[in-house]
Structures are given as structure tokens and as C-alpha cells.
Design a protein around this motif. Structure first.
Motif, PDB file in Angstrom:
ATOM      1  N   ARG A 242     -33.766  17.927 -30.305  1.00  0.00           N
ATOM      2  CA  ARG A 242     -34.153  17.874 -31.708  1.00  0.00           C
ATOM      3  C   ARG A 242     -34.969  16.624 -32.039  1.00  0.00           C
ATOM      4  O   ARG A 242     -35.400  16.457 -33.177  1.00  0.00           O
ATOM      5  CB  ARG A 242     -32.910  17.939 -32.610  1.00  0.00           C
ATOM      6  CG  ARG A 242     -32.123  19.249 -32.499  1.00  0.00           C
ATOM      7  CD  ARG A 242     -31.155  19.392 -33.657  1.00  0.00           C
ATOM      8  NE  ARG A 242     -31.838  19.509 -34.937  1.00  0.00           N
ATOM      9  CZ  ARG A 242     -32.293  20.656 -35.453  1.00  0.00           C
ATOM     10  NH1 ARG A 242     -32.140  21.785 -34.783  1.00  0.00           N
ATOM     11  NH2 ARG A 242     -32.898  20.661 -36.628  1.00  0.00           N
ATOM     12  N   GLN A 243     -35.162  15.752 -31.052  1.00  0.00           N
ATOM     13  CA  GLN A 243     -35.919  14.522 -31.288  1.00  0.00           C
ATOM     14  C   GLN A 243     -36.932  14.276 -30.166  1.00  0.00           C
ATOM     15  O   GLN A 243     -36.977  13.191 -29.591  1.00  0.00           O
ATOM     16  CB  GLN A 243     -34.965  13.333 -31.420  1.00  0.00           C
ATOM     17  CG  GLN A 243     -34.062  13.403 -32.650  1.00  0.00           C
ATOM     18  CD  GLN A 243     -33.046  12.285 -32.688  1.00  0.00           C
ATOM     19  OE1 GLN A 243     -32.117  12.260 -31.890  1.00  0.00           O
ATOM     20  NE2 GLN A 243     -33.240  11.340 -33.603  1.00  0.00           N
ATOM     21  N   PRO A 244     -37.761  15.259 -29.854  1.00  0.00           N
ATOM     22  CA  PRO A 244     -38.701  15.075 -28.746  1.00  0.00           C
ATOM     23  C   PRO A 244     -39.726  13.980 -28.986  1.00  0.00           C
ATOM     24  O   PRO A 244     -40.155  13.310 -28.044  1.00  0.00           O
ATOM     25  CB  PRO A 244     -39.368  16.449 -28.620  1.00  0.00           C
ATOM     26  CG  PRO A 244     -39.220  17.075 -29.972  1.00  0.00           C
ATOM     27  CD  PRO A 244     -37.895  16.592 -30.480  1.00  0.00           C
ATOM     28  N   VAL A 245     -40.148  13.774 -30.241  1.00  0.00           N
ATOM     29  CA  VAL A 245     -41.112  12.711 -30.546  1.00  0.00           C
ATOM     30  C   VAL A 245     -40.396  11.374 -30.645  1.00  0.00           C
ATOM     31  O   VAL A 245     -40.807  10.377 -30.041  1.00  0.00           O
ATOM     32  CB  VAL A 245     -41.874  13.025 -31.844  1.00  0.00           C
ATOM     33  CG1 VAL A 245     -42.797  11.863 -32.216  1.00  0.00           C
ATOM     34  CG2 VAL A 245     -42.675  14.303 -31.701  1.00  0.00           C
ATOM     35  N   GLN A 246     -39.318  11.336 -31.402  1.00  0.00           N
ATOM     36  CA  GLN A 246     -38.618  10.071 -31.613  1.00  0.00           C
ATOM     37  C   GLN A 246     -38.110   9.475 -30.309  1.00  0.00           C
ATOM     38  O   GLN A 246     -38.155   8.252 -30.105  1.00  0.00           O
ATOM     39  CB  GLN A 246     -37.440  10.260 -32.582  1.00  0.00           C
ATOM     40  CG  GLN A 246     -37.787  10.936 -33.891  1.00  0.00           C
ATOM     41  CD  GLN A 246     -38.929  10.277 -34.634  1.00  0.00           C
ATOM     42  OE1 GLN A 246     -38.890   9.085 -34.902  1.00  0.00           O
ATOM     43  NE2 GLN A 246     -39.954  11.059 -34.964  1.00  0.00           N
ATOM     44  N   SER A 247     -37.638  10.315 -29.395  1.00  0.00           N
ATOM     45  CA  SER A 247     -37.064   9.810 -28.145  1.00  0.00           C
ATOM     46  C   SER A 247     -38.103   9.219 -27.209  1.00  0.00           C
ATOM     47  O   SER A 247     -37.748   8.578 -26.216  1.00  0.00           O
ATOM     48  CB  SER A 247     -36.290  10.921 -27.427  1.00  0.00           C
ATOM     49  OG  SER A 247     -37.143  12.007 -27.108  1.00  0.00           O
ATOM     50  N   SER A 248     -39.389   9.383 -27.535  1.00  0.00           N
ATOM     51  CA  SER A 248     -40.436   8.772 -26.715  1.00  0.00           C
ATOM     52  C   SER A 248     -40.625   7.293 -27.026  1.00  0.00           C
ATOM     53  O   SER A 248     -41.308   6.585 -26.283  1.00  0.00           O
ATOM     54  CB  SER A 248     -41.768   9.504 -26.934  1.00  0.00           C
ATOM     55  OG  SER A 248     -42.277   9.272 -28.249  1.00  0.00           O
ATOM     56  N   HIS A 249     -40.017   6.812 -28.101  1.00  0.00           N
ATOM     57  CA  HIS A 249     -40.205   5.423 -28.489  1.00  0.00           C
ATOM     58  C   HIS A 249     -39.218   4.517 -27.758  1.00  0.00           C
ATOM     59  O   HIS A 249     -38.054   4.879 -27.558  1.00  0.00           O
ATOM     60  CB  HIS A 249     -40.026   5.259 -30.001  1.00  0.00           C
ATOM     61  CG  HIS A 249     -40.548   3.955 -30.514  1.00  0.00           C
ATOM     62  ND1 HIS A 249     -39.730   2.885 -30.767  1.00  0.00           N
ATOM     63  CD2 HIS A 249     -41.804   3.549 -30.783  1.00  0.00           C
ATOM     64  CE1 HIS A 249     -40.461   1.869 -31.181  1.00  0.00           C
ATOM     65  NE2 HIS A 249     -41.719   2.238 -31.208  1.00  0.00           N
ATOM     66  N   PHE A 250     -39.669   3.321 -27.362  1.00  0.00           N
ATOM     67  CA  PHE A 250     -38.841   2.464 -26.520  1.00  0.00           C
ATOM     68  C   PHE A 250     -37.615   1.909 -27.243  1.00  0.00           C
ATOM     69  O   PHE A 250     -36.675   1.448 -26.602  1.00  0.00           O
ATOM     70  CB  PHE A 250     -39.664   1.328 -25.920  1.00  0.00           C
ATOM     71  CG  PHE A 250     -40.301   0.400 -26.925  1.00  0.00           C
ATOM     72  CD1 PHE A 250     -39.611  -0.694 -27.411  1.00  0.00           C
ATOM     73  CD2 PHE A 250     -41.592   0.619 -27.365  1.00  0.00           C
ATOM     74  CE1 PHE A 250     -40.198  -1.549 -28.318  1.00  0.00           C
ATOM     75  CE2 PHE A 250     -42.190  -0.234 -28.277  1.00  0.00           C
ATOM     76  CZ  PHE A 250     -41.493  -1.321 -28.761  1.00  0.00           C
ATOM     77  N   HIS A 251     -37.575   1.938 -28.569  1.00  0.00           N
ATOM     78  CA  HIS A 251     -36.383   1.500 -29.296  1.00  0.00           C
ATOM     79  C   HIS A 251     -35.347   2.614 -29.447  1.00  0.00           C
ATOM     80  O   HIS A 251     -34.229   2.340 -29.904  1.00  0.00           O
ATOM     81  CB  HIS A 251     -36.760   1.006 -30.699  1.00  0.00           C
ATOM     82  CG  HIS A 251     -37.375  -0.362 -30.729  1.00  0.00           C
ATOM     83  ND1 HIS A 251     -37.043  -1.358 -29.838  1.00  0.00           N
ATOM     84  CD2 HIS A 251     -38.306  -0.904 -31.567  1.00  0.00           C
ATOM     85  CE1 HIS A 251     -37.733  -2.444 -30.121  1.00  0.00           C
ATOM     86  NE2 HIS A 251     -38.516  -2.195 -31.155  1.00  0.00           N
TER      87      HIS A 251
ATOM     88  N   ASP B 100     -34.690  13.629 -37.304  1.00  0.00           N
ATOM     89  CA  ASP B 100     -34.647  14.902 -36.583  1.00  0.00           C
ATOM     90  C   ASP B 100     -36.060  15.499 -36.660  1.00  0.00           C
ATOM     91  O   ASP B 100     -36.533  15.873 -37.732  1.00  0.00           O
ATOM     92  CB  ASP B 100     -33.623  15.819 -37.245  1.00  0.00           C
ATOM     93  CG  ASP B 100     -33.453  17.159 -36.551  1.00  0.00           C
ATOM     94  OD1 ASP B 100     -34.477  17.741 -36.118  1.00  0.00           O
ATOM     95  OD2 ASP B 100     -32.314  17.645 -36.472  1.00  0.00           O
ATOM     96  N   ASP B 101     -36.741  15.600 -35.519  1.00  0.00           N
ATOM     97  CA  ASP B 101     -38.124  16.062 -35.520  1.00  0.00           C
ATOM     98  C   ASP B 101     -38.262  17.517 -35.959  1.00  0.00           C
ATOM     99  O   ASP B 101     -39.296  17.906 -36.515  1.00  0.00           O
ATOM    100  CB  ASP B 101     -38.732  15.923 -34.116  1.00  0.00           C
ATOM    101  CG  ASP B 101     -39.015  14.479 -33.759  1.00  0.00           C
ATOM    102  OD1 ASP B 101     -39.565  13.761 -34.597  1.00  0.00           O
ATOM    103  OD2 ASP B 101     -38.678  14.071 -32.623  1.00  0.00           O
ATOM    104  N   LEU B 102     -37.246  18.327 -35.700  1.00  0.00           N
ATOM    105  CA  LEU B 102     -37.352  19.735 -36.063  1.00  0.00           C
ATOM    106  C   LEU B 102     -37.203  19.920 -37.570  1.00  0.00           C
ATOM    107  O   LEU B 102     -37.888  20.749 -38.171  1.00  0.00           O
ATOM    108  CB  LEU B 102     -36.297  20.553 -35.309  1.00  0.00           C
ATOM    109  CG  LEU B 102     -36.340  20.464 -33.776  1.00  0.00           C
ATOM    110  CD1 LEU B 102     -35.385  21.487 -33.166  1.00  0.00           C
ATOM    111  CD2 LEU B 102     -37.761  20.686 -33.250  1.00  0.00           C
TER     112      LEU B 102
END
Length: 522
Positions: A71-80, A91-93
Motif C-alpha cells: 500500500r506504500q510503493p512510492v513512500q517506501s522508496s524514500h530512505f527515511h 497510504d499511496d493507494l
């Protein structure tokens, strides 16, 4: 969706949309001036204990907390994302957006009371006169309608409350700040680099940052709860309403001025309308553009404040080029752990600048990490993205569950940014040689737009309503009781991390609006 349930009572002097860096500072200035202020935040409240200790979070072994976040494919790409915690990212969805084919954009968001301040790295840099006057030099961007001296007092006030750490340097491109506390500590390798690096018109200096020292209520010092939002709350004039998703700004059909906002309680689905004499939009660059574009009426048929046609356009991020290597002959036992904040050295761009593109800076972090028994280092370059008209936010055909069109983000680099890559790489390689970095790996491309989480533009300030959305006081030309005080107001980005300037602009606009309210002009 339930029918509108109008707010009871006479309304508020001011309503602020968003509780992050901009919204909290606008609220602080308004409430401290005696203005009754409602802050609406789309996300939930947080507790201080939900914010992980910054140093401990980044000291965890590599791979700790790995997993899948469908549910967080974009957010989980960030190093923080992993060290700070998925709960502090959206939640990206549920909060979807769209991009055209071949134009990826990473929209990193923290929708909660305190916004992205809860995951902030703490880098705090002033713009200099070189940035506010850059348009006069090369004409590559619209001019800032205010001079550096008009922001200096607001910078002072913000830095005092933040307890900014740093050192005074005799560099015109790096104005002095109001520093408190101990100066940044360098590693032995960073101290060696500082002595050895030579470049005309600049030098390596310690970074400037906000520490994580706990403030009132145990909130970390980099959060707005410990600073501006906390101060606003202590006035007794702040009403903070979380879970309130603002869907439009309401306007008077006769004069076109704002009358308040409509919002949805995300828990119950009940829609509300609240009245206010002044409206501050501080929800973040892309959200603010979407809200203004959606706030259409007969007086604002193309969106609130869009008579110039520039609303939603000129979206920017800061292009970033990263590198890493191994410090040979540097004992790993002398390494100082990275704590998730800005650390090490900053090399501001030399002045005068004569490379044919806007200047860029270097961030040098040496002897902060260890792997395979060796101390590591990294040198990153950050520069400026020009506000191209084609880079924009527009409304899509699909709507979210609150009835607002999903934003379509169209953003890509142009020839200016492509030229930046080669210049950045050359200077990184030269600096790495001075630092003694071996096995250097330099990224093959700049970070994709959005990846640096410095989104700016879309509702820019200017000197004329013909080619800008806001006047020099952050007021909407077309609705002068609407203020836009987040990163969307930037006419150009400079090379500096923008957070300190966002707070200073919001503080300046909040103080100005409070004066108008006091004098009965709003």
C-alpha cells in the motif's frame, strides 16, 4: 457523502489548511497577534512517543525492518521510510495520483498533524541575495518580488525558535544565521577535507541543522510540535482539527473573496463548511495547487487565483546527484555514526557563478558509516531546477473518495538540468580525489523529480497579476484574503534546501495578515 453541515457560531478570524512547516508558522504568527485561528489537518494527530529516536533509528543494523509495503510503493522508496516508520508516511493507494507515461514522479508525503516535520532531516539554509536576484542575472526564471532583506527578520525569528546549529562564515552566498548551542562536530576525515579542499569563491563549512533535542511534551526539536505549533497552542487562540480533509475554498459570488472552506471529516464522511475572514493554504505544493484548481466558481472559472494561467505550473524539485566510496587509510573505529540528520560539510557554490547554468552545492559526509571493515563516505551535489511551464499539476478525471479530482503530475527535466549532471559529476570526482575516496560510484542520473522531496512552485509569487498567482505578501491577486504560504509560492528554487525559507515566508505572511485583520482590512 453526507450533506454539508455548516459550522455553528460566527466562524474564525483565520483558517489555516495544513499543520506542517508552513501552516504551523502561519498559525503561530496569527495567534500570537491575537487572531482566533482554526487549523485543519487532513491526517491524524500523533503522540510524541510515536516518533522514533532519530539516532537509534539509523543505528539499527542494515536490513532491520525489511518487508513489503504493497500500500506504500512510492513512500517506501524514500530512505527515511524504514527508520522513521511507515506510519509517518501516507497510504499511496488511498491518496493516489497519476503521472504520464515516461514521466515518473515520486510524491513523498506525511499527512498528519505536524506534516513532514516529523521525518525532517533538519537541514536549514537561508536563501541569499544571489538567489532572490538570479533572474536579473540570467533571465532563466521569474524574479522574486521580494529582496533578501525583506526576509531577514523572518529568518531570524524562525532560527531563534528552532535553536539552529551552525557556524558564522564570511561567505556572501551563505548569510549568517542565528545560531544556538554547540557547533556541528566533524569527523577526522571531514576536518582533513575542510583543510585541503580548494575552490575559488567558496570553501567547505559545517552544515547547518536543527537538532533532535526533546522539547515540551517530549517532542523532538525538529518537529513543529516542539516549535511553532506548540507556541501557537500555548496562546489559547488555536483550534486544531485533525481528520479534516479540505475539499474547496468557498468564495463570495459578488466580489470573489474567500468566505471560508469546505472540508470532510474523514472518519464520519460528514461535510462541513467553516467561515473565516482570512484563509491560509499551507497543505504542500501539489495539494495546494489541486485545492486551488478545484475551487472553481463563476468568479474563478479556471480555479482560484488562476487569471494569469500559471496556477499549477512551474513545478520544481532540486536535482540531486549522489555518490559513495571507500576512505582508504581511515580507521573505521574512528567513524561517527550517522544519526539521520544533515551532518558533515557543505560546499556552497562559488560566487560569482559563470558556468552557464544555475549553481549547485556539495554535501560531504565522510567517516560516518562502516561496511566490510572500511570507513565510507559520500559526496552529493544539489542544484536548481528551472520552473518550466510544461511541468505542472492538473486535475484528472478520476476522483478520490472525498470527491476531489486526483492530481496528475507532469514533471520532467529539461536541457538546463541535463547540463547540470556533467558539471556536478566533474566536481564530485574532483572533491572525492581530495577526500581520498576510492572505488567511487556516482549515480548514472539525477534523482527523478520528487525524489528529493523539495517540491516547489505551482502558485508563484510575482510583481504583477499578469504572470503570477500571488503578490509579494503571499496574497492571491484574485482573492486578496487568501494567502498561500507553502513551497508552492516559490518563483524559483535556488540550490538550498527550502524548508527554512518556507517557514520564514509563512511567518512573514502570517504577521502581515494579522496586521490586516487588526486594521479591519480583511
Amino acid at each position: 457523502m453526507n450533506d454539508i453541515d455548516a459550522e455553528a457560531g460566527p466562524g474564525y478570524d483565520a483558517v489555516v489548511v495544513g499543520s506542517g512547516f508552513a501552516g504551523s508558522w502561519a498559525a503561530k504568527e496569527l495567534t500570537e497577534a491575537g487572531v482566533g485561528t482554526l487549523v485543519l489537518e487532513a491526517g491524524p494527530p500523533r503522540r510524541a512517543e510515536e516518533i522514533p529516536d532519530r539516532a537509534a533509528a539509523y543505528a539499527a543494523p542494515a536490513g532491520a525492518g525489511e518487508g513489503s509495503w504493497p500500500r506504500q510503493p512510492v513512500q517506501s522508496s524514500h530512505f527515511h521510510f524504514r527508520p522513521r516508520g511507515p506510519h509517518l508516511f501516507v497510504d499511496d493507494l488511498e491518496h493516489a495520483y497519476e503521472t504520464p507515461p515516461g514521466m515518473p514522479y515520486r510524491w513523498i508525503r506525511g499527512m498528519q498533524v505536524g506534516g513532514r516535520s516529523l521525518v525532517w532531516g533538519g537541514s536549514a539554509l537561508r536563501l541569499s541575495p544571489f538567489e532572490t536576484e538570479a533572474a536579473d542575472v540570467d533571465g532563466s526564471s521569474p524574479a522574486w518580488p521580494i529582496a533578501y532583506r525583506e526576509l531577514a527578520d523572518a529568518y531570524d525569528r524562525v532560527e531563534e525558535l528552532l535553536a539552529l546549529r551552525g557556524t558564522a562564515e564570511d561567505l556572501p552566498q551563505l548569510p549568517h544565521g542565528r545560531f544556538r548551542g554547540d557547533p556541528p562536530v566533524l569527523t577526522p576525515a571531514e576536518s582533513d577535507f575542510r583543510r585541503s579542499y580548494r575552490r575559488p569563491g567558496t570553501r567547505a563549512v559545517p552544515v547547518r541543522y536543527v537538532a533532535a533535542d526533546a522539547g515540551d511534551g517530549g517532542w523532538p526539536g525538529f518537529s513543529v510540535q516542539a516549535t511553532a505549533l506548540g507556541a501557537a497552542g500555548r496562546t489559547g487562540r488555536l483550534t486544531l482539527r485533525p481528520h479534516a480533509r479540505v475539499t474547496s475554498v468557498t468564495v463570495d459570488p459578488v466580489n470573489g473573496r474567500a468566505t471560508g472552506v469546505e472540508y470532510v471529516d474523514v472518519g464520519t464522511g460528514v461535510r462541513h463548511r467553516v467561515r473565516a475572514r482570512v484563509v491560509f493554504l499551507c497543505g504542500g505544493t501539489i495539494e495546494t495547487a489541486r485545492l486551488m484548481l478545484h475551487s472553481r466558481s463563476p468568479r474563478h472559472p479556471r480555479g482560484l487565483g488562476n487569471s494569469s494561467g500559471w496556477l499549477g505550473r512551474g513545478l520544481m524539485d532540486h536535482p540531486l546527484l549522489t555518490s559513495s566510496g571507500v576512505l582508504q587509510g581511515c580507521p573505521p573505529e574512528a567513524a561517527q555514526p550517522w544519526t539521520g540528520r544533515q551532518c558533515g560539510l557543505l560546499v556552497p557554490p562559488p560566487q560569482p557563478w559563470s558556468e552557464g547554468v544555475r549553481p549547485f552545492a556539495l554535501w560531504v559526509s565522510l567517516q560516518r558509516r562502516v561496511a566490510g571493515g572500511a570507513a565510507l563516505g559520500g559526496i552529493d551535489a544539489q542544484g536548481e531546477m528551472l520552473p518550466h511551464r510544461r511541468n505542472r499539476v492538473r486535475l484528472g478525471d478520476r476522483r478520490d473518495r472525498w470527491g476531489v479530482p486526483v492530481p496528475v503530475i507532469e514533471c520532467g527535466y529539461g536541457p538546463h538540468e541535463e547540463r547540470l549532471y556533467d558539471l556536478m559529476r566533474q566536481e564530485i570526482e574532483r572533491a572525492a580525489s581530495v577526500a581520498g575516496l576510492k572505488d567511487l560510484t556516482v549515480a548514472e542520473a539525477l534523482t527523478a523529480p520528487g525524489g528529493n522531496v523539495h517540491e516547489l512552485g505551482t502558485a508563484r509569487m510575482g510583481a504583477s497579476p499578469a504572470d503570477s498567482v500571488l503578490d509579494p505578501h503571499n496574497r492571491c491577486w484574485d482573492a486578496p484574503n487568501v494567502f498561500v504560504a507553502d513551497g508552492s509560492c516559490f518563483p524559483s528554487g535556488g540550490w538550498q534546501n527550502p524548508t527554512l525559507t518556507v517557514m520564514a515566508l509563512a511567518a512573514r505572511a502570517g504577521r502581515f495578515a494579522a496586521g490586516l485583520l487588526r486594521d479591519g482590512e480583511c
